[in-house]
Write a protein that holds these residues in place. Structure first.
Motif: not given
Length: 257
Positions: A92-93, A195-200, A213-214, A220-223
């Protein structure tokens, strides 16, 4: 991308709760790439997260047993998928402003209502908190996710560097370094395996958090989104940094629009 009742999803910086910016502007892959090239060209802190750096920063997070330079290793979706036992799950992007949008105080993920902005923030906060309180010893098994510069679109002088790792339970750990002041704070968070969501969160501040997102973290570029409490959200970009002097692997650099 459509919102409720067929309405067009919001574009640009829009008003959130109490008029705060929600930050769901669409950024094209070419704009992200151009920003990233500038960030990498201007970046000059390649000694960070190396053996000597950790010696000089005893409060920083470090996975016991990692070889020197391991923090810089990039992760591909193949390695993350195997590590997290995701296969055959489709990645999931999280592309804020494209497949994740905002309209009328609600957030939509792939066209599905994910709740109000307050509910979306609360869910991300609980996810980060679950990782912060999890028992995740540094001498456990950790997969490096790499090192990133944190910046806004079209801003090519990043002063924040982030290093991330994940264990098999989906707990996130790492470091957030202000390269201007030299101050480093520990990152604590988690991956939502569904959901593959990442939060920290960063350091002792539990109200502000970073979300992405994971799968994004294999690019190389991650929103990314930075939630500043429950009243404001700003859109950022995580730019992968590849250190030729450190041990690194190739990330999945295939374009995603």
């Amino acid at each position: 991308m459509r919102g409720p009742n067929g309405g067009a999803a919001a574009r640009g910086v829009v008003a959130g709760p109490a008029g705060a910016a929600a930050g769901f502007a669409r950024v094209t892959p070419s704009n992200r790439y151009t920003t990233a090239v500038g960030v990498r060209t201007n970046y000059n802190h390649w000694d960070i997260y190396g053996g000597r750096w950790y010696t000089d920063h005893p409060g920083a997070w470090f996975a016991a047993g990692w070889a020197t330079g391991a923090a810089w290793r990039a992760a591909s979706w193949a390695s993350v998928g195997a590590w997290m036992d995701y296969y055959p799950t489709t990645p999931m992007y999280y592309d804020y402003g494209n497949n994740i949008t905002y309209e009328n105080n609600n957030v939509y993920v792939d066209g599905q209502d994910a709740g109000t902005t307050e509910q979306y923030y609360a869910q991300a906060t609980e996810l980060a908190k679950s990782g912060a309180t999890a028992k995740a010893p540094s001498d456990g098994d950790w997969l490096p996710l790499g090192v990133f510069a944190l910046t806004k679109n079209r801003q090519t002088n990043a002063i924040v560097t982030i290093q991330l790792a994940v264990n098999k339970q989906g707990v996130i750990r790492g470091n957030y370094t202000d390269t201007k002041t030299g101050k480093t704070m520990v990152i604590q968070g988690a991956v939502d395996k569904k959901t593959q969501q990442v939060a920290f969160t960063v350091g002792d501040n539990q109200s502000n958090l970073i979300e992405t997102g994971l799968y994004n973290l294999t690019k190389d570029e991650a929103p990314a989104l930075v939630h500043i409490g429950d009243g404001k959200t700003e859109q950022y970009l995580l730019v992968r940094l590849k250190n030729k002097d450190q041990d690194s692997a190739d990330a999945d650099s295939s374009p995603t629009s």
